[in-house]
Design an enzyme around this catalytic site. Structure first.
Site, PDB file in Angstrom:
ATOM      1  N   HIS A  85       0.837  -1.202   0.000  1.00  0.00           N
ATOM      2  CA  HIS A  85       0.000   0.000   0.000  1.00  0.00           C
ATOM      3  C   HIS A  85       0.868   1.247   0.000  1.00  0.00           C
ATOM      4  O   HIS A  85       2.064   1.186   0.217  1.00  0.00           O
ATOM      5  CB  HIS A  85      -0.966   0.021   1.201  1.00  0.00           C
ATOM      6  CG  HIS A  85      -0.300   0.212   2.524  1.00  0.00           C
ATOM      7  ND1 HIS A  85      -0.033  -0.818   3.394  1.00  0.00           N
ATOM      8  CD2 HIS A  85       0.153   1.328   3.151  1.00  0.00           C
ATOM      9  CE1 HIS A  85       0.544  -0.360   4.475  1.00  0.00           C
ATOM     10  NE2 HIS A  85       0.680   0.954   4.355  1.00  0.00           N
ATOM     11  N   GLU A 103      -1.951  10.174 -11.271  1.00  0.00           N
ATOM     12  CA  GLU A 103      -1.746  10.078 -12.715  1.00  0.00           C
ATOM     13  C   GLU A 103      -2.718   9.054 -13.296  1.00  0.00           C
ATOM     14  O   GLU A 103      -2.890   7.960 -12.734  1.00  0.00           O
ATOM     15  CB  GLU A 103      -0.310   9.648 -12.992  1.00  0.00           C
ATOM     16  CG  GLU A 103       0.037   9.515 -14.450  1.00  0.00           C
ATOM     17  CD  GLU A 103       1.495   9.137 -14.675  1.00  0.00           C
ATOM     18  OE1 GLU A 103       1.876   8.995 -15.847  1.00  0.00           O
ATOM     19  OE2 GLU A 103       2.247   8.968 -13.686  1.00  0.00           O
TER      20      GLU A 103
END
Length: 121
Positions: free
Chosen positions: A7, A115
């Site tokens: 993570h 992104e």
């Protein structure tokens, strides 16, 4: 010895607002939650990979986080790039587009950049 990604963490000021953003913008949903003394951690996942986004809410924090010069970001690939771009335009969260590379970035409520990449083809 092998390592694998688990993570990444973003600290947030308004947990619900951030969770709503990530679900609407990227389809990420809560996988698990940890409640502590003065903090809440929520792990979001995409339902496809094992990688998770950890949102940490420090209950007493009131001032925005200093994110430097926005030189770090999270990246996600999407199967329908045009539909994603339309959604993010409607949400008003596109903060930068690089047409030459065929990518763009969105910004979450705490100013983190994400992104968005088209599917590999």
């Amino acid at each position: 010895m092998k390592f694998h990604f688990v993570h990444t963490n973003f600290n947030v000021l308004d947990l619900k607002r951030s969770m709503d953003f990530y679900e609407k913008a990227l389809g990420l949903k809560e996988a698990r939650r940890i409640e502590g003394n003065g903090f809440t951690i929520v792990y979001l996942d995409d339902g496809v990979t094992d990688f998770q986004l950890e949102l940490t809410w420090l209950h007493d924090r009131a001032e925005p986080y200093d994110l430097g010069e926005q030189e770090f970001h999270l990246a996600l690939r999407v199967d329908d790039f045009e539909a994603a771009h339309r959604l993010h335009e409607e949400m008003g969260c596109i903060c930068y587009e690089n047409h030459a590379m065929g990518i763009y970035f969105i910004q979450d409520p705490d100013q983190y950049w994400i992104e968005v990449l088209p599917a590999r083809g």
